[in-house]
Design a protein around this motif. Structure first.
Motif, PDB file in Angstrom:
ATOM      1  N   VAL A   1       0.853  -1.181   0.068  1.00 26.88           N
ATOM      2  CA  VAL A   1       0.024   0.144   0.048  1.00 26.88           C
ATOM      3  C   VAL A   1       0.899   1.272  -0.047  1.00 26.88           C
ATOM      4  O   VAL A   1       1.784   1.434   0.751  1.00 26.88           O
ATOM      5  CB  VAL A   1      -0.788  -0.115   1.255  1.00 26.88           C
ATOM      6  N   CYS A   2       0.604   2.160  -0.920  1.00 31.21           N
ATOM      7  CA  CYS A   2       1.278   3.386  -1.181  1.00 31.21           C
ATOM      8  C   CYS A   2       0.983   4.351  -0.132  1.00 31.21           C
ATOM      9  O   CYS A   2      -0.299   4.597   0.182  1.00 31.21           O
ATOM     10  CB  CYS A   2       1.585   3.556  -2.677  1.00 31.21           C
TER      11      CYS A   2
ATOM     12  N   LEU B   1      -0.437   7.949   1.810  1.00 32.58           N
ATOM     13  CA  LEU B   1      -1.379   8.732   1.813  1.00 32.58           C
ATOM     14  C   LEU B   1      -0.774  10.178   1.469  1.00 32.58           C
ATOM     15  O   LEU B   1       0.191  10.406   2.214  1.00 32.58           O
ATOM     16  CB  LEU B   1      -2.172   8.604   2.887  1.00 32.58           C
TER      17      LEU B   1
ATOM     18  N   GLU C   1      -5.405  13.161  -4.663  1.00 35.16           N
ATOM     19  CA  GLU C   1      -5.474  11.774  -5.218  1.00 35.16           C
ATOM     20  C   GLU C   1      -4.439  11.596  -6.487  1.00 35.16           C
ATOM     21  O   GLU C   1      -3.855  10.540  -6.637  1.00 35.16           O
ATOM     22  CB  GLU C   1      -6.741  11.627  -6.070  1.00 35.16           C
TER      23      GLU C   1
ATOM     24  N   ASP D   1      -1.060  10.768  -4.787  1.00 32.61           N
ATOM     25  CA  ASP D   1      -1.377   9.201  -4.058  1.00 32.61           C
ATOM     26  C   ASP D   1      -0.976   8.263  -5.466  1.00 32.61           C
ATOM     27  O   ASP D   1      -0.382   7.374  -5.317  1.00 32.61           O
ATOM     28  CB  ASP D   1      -2.893   8.967  -3.838  1.00 32.61           C
ATOM     29  N   LEU D   2      -1.619   8.481  -6.441  1.00 30.07           N
ATOM     30  CA  LEU D   2      -1.557   7.875  -7.671  1.00 30.07           C
ATOM     31  C   LEU D   2       0.056   7.865  -8.301  1.00 30.07           C
ATOM     32  O   LEU D   2       0.434   6.773  -8.517  1.00 30.07           O
ATOM     33  CB  LEU D   2      -2.555   8.344  -8.682  1.00 30.07           C
TER      34      LEU D   2
ATOM     35  N   ALA E   1       1.804   5.490  -6.095  1.00 33.57           N
ATOM     36  CA  ALA E   1       1.593   3.977  -6.312  1.00 33.57           C
ATOM     37  C   ALA E   1       2.295   3.623  -7.789  1.00 33.57           C
ATOM     38  O   ALA E   1       2.780   2.578  -7.829  1.00 33.57           O
ATOM     39  CB  ALA E   1       0.023   3.669  -6.360  1.00 33.57           C
TER      40      ALA E   1
ATOM     41  N   HIS F   1      -5.833   1.379  -8.288  1.00 33.26           N
ATOM     42  CA  HIS F   1      -6.014   2.915  -7.661  1.00 33.26           C
ATOM     43  C   HIS F   1      -7.375   3.126  -8.020  1.00 33.26           C
ATOM     44  O   HIS F   1      -8.108   2.696  -8.790  1.00 33.26           O
ATOM     45  CB  HIS F   1      -5.022   3.503  -8.023  1.00 33.26           C
TER      46      HIS F   1
ATOM     47  N   SER G   1      -1.280  -0.909  -4.152  1.00 37.47           N
ATOM     48  CA  SER G   1      -2.573  -0.070  -4.187  1.00 37.47           C
ATOM     49  C   SER G   1      -2.436   1.259  -3.735  1.00 37.47           C
ATOM     50  O   SER G   1      -1.526   1.261  -2.658  1.00 37.47           O
ATOM     51  CB  SER G   1      -3.522  -1.051  -3.906  1.00 37.47           C
ATOM     52  N   THR G   2      -3.254   2.239  -3.885  1.00 32.80           N
ATOM     53  CA  THR G   2      -3.662   3.243  -3.030  1.00 32.80           C
ATOM     54  C   THR G   2      -4.527   2.600  -1.782  1.00 32.80           C
ATOM     55  O   THR G   2      -4.721   1.284  -1.684  1.00 32.80           O
ATOM     56  CB  THR G   2      -4.144   4.347  -3.645  1.00 32.80           C
ATOM     57  N   THR G   3      -5.315   3.397  -1.218  1.00 28.93           N
ATOM     58  CA  THR G   3      -6.034   2.909  -0.005  1.00 28.93           C
ATOM     59  C   THR G   3      -7.266   1.953  -0.458  1.00 28.93           C
ATOM     60  O   THR G   3      -8.151   1.772   0.338  1.00 28.93           O
ATOM     61  CB  THR G   3      -6.292   3.640   0.928  1.00 28.93           C
TER      62      THR G   3
END
Length: 694
Positions: free
Chosen positions: A482-483, A485, A490, A493-494, A497, A516, A541-543
């Motif tokens: 998990v990448c 936060l 976003e 975040d992306l 990831a 994602h 993945s993101t969350t």
């Protein structure tokens, strides 16, 4: 209609003098677009400028206000050197230091030979007294411009404390006093000021004690916000209960069939919770119950048995999930048992389109579907049930009161509502947010769940962790990565990831997948399916995988920059592993340098897997506002309550609200009229609308 006395509170901040398009934007981003938003933006600190020593007596490190005569200016000899101004009083000299300052402006502010009041932090440097960038420099006749007690507010880019303080002061001077909505006895007993007096005391304090949550003004404001919430919830509860008019009593044959096919026995907590739900279904009052169960505690099987009981009694059930991933997960886990008992289950999401959707809606309306599982799509206007009797809302905190009411509106007569959440919530918050619901807790883990070995590792060992994942994957393991936060972005975040995906792909080749929030549904499904089948071994993945992803074969969870996540979220993510019979581990990668709160948070994660204990710690470390991520859910956001300090007020508000609804359900008395002001002021007016709709 909103009461007239509130019009000024809801006025646009641009109606304040000195607020134009530019600073309006910054103010709105910080607090909100209306005067009441500014007034609810509470200060977090206080600078006391009342210390007025002579230069020679000024204590190093103190904030002091000094009366000095400016003696001479020393312009900066180079761009990197500071501009210095020398000043003195009868006891000594002080140097005022300015970086990147304009000489003409400084000469105007501090003319040589003139007396000035300066206020700021006193420092001693190479045996000389100095002050770098004084906060205030005013002429003796403009002493009013120098606040002796200066409140400090959270600020955002493009906004100075001075502009914010002025805007709040003017707003306070222009809003009217409101009628007293609290019980007079409580106000007198606790020596509470009126609502407006409390706001004035907090924004213009006469001492540091006013900043404390225990001060009467702060307690008064917290009590206002809590009573508004509790009263709205009590009205919703009363409204739901009054609509109810039938008993759902099944004969147990479907439940027996499901139990025959279960490969395990229910735990004591599961049995007790199911017993409470069945008692609610069989009573003539509407069920409004919340089931809190820690990650992997087995809420879904309890929900299935509850739905079986409702179907036995001849009604349909709806199971509402916040995401498509979670809805499909529920469908996959309940269908085999439901079908074994002869129940008909279907899925409705935003992706169900065209002829398939029309056929499904016809089947639901004809009563040919017993259990409809789905997302928000279930609430849409054209979805009609033949006879909806039980609604189950999963991850309840992601849905607001409005959505709950929309679902209840699908029932021909009253409806039984069961909320479920895998986010354990401290008792004080449970009362605040779900004051209208009865609560059941499932704390026991089902037999066979192994503890997850949790380790905290510094980011400079990232390469070792990646290599370890490589070895585990080559031996057949599956892992989540998990990448981090990135607050409110976003896009970032992306980017994080995608960067991690690229580096792991270089190391492990095609065994790595990426998922994602920006992906379209079908894309996500393809990646998830490949991971579930073992075609890929590492899912970056993101969350988005926080809730509802169930791959029992996955045994490793890596959370990068774990210090950026809240405790509840870390606990949810860790709950994605340890679901099978193999030993699982969770690696919390943290920045090399982290603060005390982050360190405490990660220690809690390492020390315990009890979600309820973790939730209490989260409340202690963070306060209530952020715990559930109110911004992404239907929850009210709390601005005036300190949950750790105001816990006693929650029960007080809850009891008062229930008494009000019992004695004055339409809020028609004098106090009732004042309470309408309260509901509108805190935007809990769904309560007023419900009363009017009967």
């Amino acid at each position: 209609m909103r009461p007239e006395a509130l019009f000024r509170y809801f006025a646009d901040i641009e109606s304040l003098p000195g607020i134009g398009k530019r600073n309006r934007q910054a103010l709105e981003k910080l607090a909100g677009p209306r005067l009441m938003d500014l007034l609810f933006h509470l200060p977090t600190g206080l600078i006391d400028r009342r210390y007025r020593p002579k230069i020679s007596e000024a204590a190093p490190g103190s904030i002091a206000t000094l009366e000095v005569t400016v003696t001479d200016h020393r312009p900066a000899p180079s761009k990197r050197a500071p501009y210095r101004v020398h000043a003195r009083d009868e006891t000594g000299e002080i140097t005022l230091v300015f970086f990147h300052a304009r000489a003409d402006w400084l000469q105007k502010q501090l003319p040589e030979g003139e007396v000035r009041l300066i206020s700021g932090k006193v420092e001693h440097y190479q045996n000389q007294v100095q002050m770098t960038h004084p906060d205030y420099m005013v002429a003796p006749d403009a002493v009013d411009e120098l606040p002796l007690l200066e409140v400090v507010y959270p600020l955002s880019a493009g906004l100075s404390g001075k502009i914010l303080r002025k805007a709040i002061s003017v707003a306070l001077a222009t809003v009217p006093e409101l009628p007293e909505w609290h019980d007079r006895g409580v106000v007198d007993r606790d020596d509470w000021p009126s609502f407006l007096e409390a706001l004035k005391a907090v924004h213009h304090p006469d001492g540091a004690d006013v900043m404390a949550p225990a001060h009467p003004a702060r307690r008064r404001l917290a009590a206002d916000e809590l009573l508004a919430t509790q009263l709205a919830l009590a009205i919703v509860r009363d409204h739901t209960r009054r609509k109810r008019g039938r008993i759902l009593k099944g004969d147990g044959h479907l439940r027996a069939k499901i139990r025959e096919h279960l490969p395990y026995q229910l735990t004591g907590d599961q049995e007790r919770t199911l017993h409470e739900i069945i008692a609610d279904l069989e009573s003539d009052k509407a069920m409004l119950r919340l089931v809190q169960g820690d990650v992997g505690s087995g809420k879904t099987v309890v929900a299935l048995l509850a739905m079986a009981a409702a179907v036995e009694a001849g009604v349909q059930c709806a199971l509402l999930s916040p995401t498509e991933i979670l809805a499909k997960q529920h469908l996959a886990s309940i269908t085999p048992f439901a079908e074994a008992a002869g129940m008909r289950v279907a899925l409705l999401t935003g992706r169900t389109k065209g002829k398939a959707r029309s056929a499904l809606l016809e089947a639901v309306a004809a009563g040919e579907i017993d259990i409809l599982v789905g997302t928000h799509a279930i609430i849409q206007g054209d979805v009609e049930f033949k006879d909806l009797g039980l609604a189950i809302i999963d991850e309840q905190h992601r849905f607001g009161v409005q959505q709950r009411l929309a679902l209840a509106g699908k029932a021909k007569v009253g409806i039984d509502a069961l909320g479920m959440t895998a986010t354990p919530i401290p008792r004080t918050l449970t009362l605040t947010i779900y004051g209208d619901m009865d609560v059941s807790q499932i704390r026991e883990k089902p037999p066979g769940r192994k503890p997850v070995d949790t380790r905290v590792v510094a980011l400079d060992r990232l390469a070792d962790v990646a290599a370890g994942i490589g070895r585990a994957v080559n031996a057949g393991a599956r892992a989540y990565w998990v990448c981090p936060l990135v607050e409110e972005s976003e896009q970032l975040d992306l980017a994080a990831a995608e960067e991690r995906y690229a580096s792991l792909k270089q190391l492990l080749g095609p065994k790595v997948g990426l998922v994602h929030g920006k992906m379209k549904g079908p894309e996500k499904d393809t990646v998830m399916a490949a991971f579930q089948k073992g075609e890929t071994s590492v899912l970056v993945s993101t969350t988005v995988i926080e809730v509802g992803v169930d791959v029992p074969e996955a045994t490793i969870m890596v959370i990068e920059h774990a210090e950026r996540f809240g405790l509840a979220q870390l606990h949810q993510l860790r709950g994605r592993v340890g679901r099978g019979s193999d030993k699982s581990s969770c690696i919390l990668l943290r920045a090399n340098e982290i603060g005390e709160v982050a360190r405490a948070r990660l220690k809690v994660m390492r020390d315990t897997e009890d979600g309820f204990l973790i939730a209490e710690e989260d409340l202690r470390l963070r306060g209530g506002g952020e715990i559930l991520g109110t911004k992404q859910s239907g929850l009210p956001e709390f601005k005036l309550v300190d949950f750790a300090e105001h816990a006693d007020l929650i029960e007080l508000a809850r009891d008062d609200a229930r008494l009000i609804v019992m004695r004055d359900p339409k809020l028609e008395s004098d106090r009732g009229e004042a309470l309408r002001h309260l509901l509108y002021l805190f935007e809990r007016d769904e309560g007023v609308r419900l009363m009017q709709s009967g």
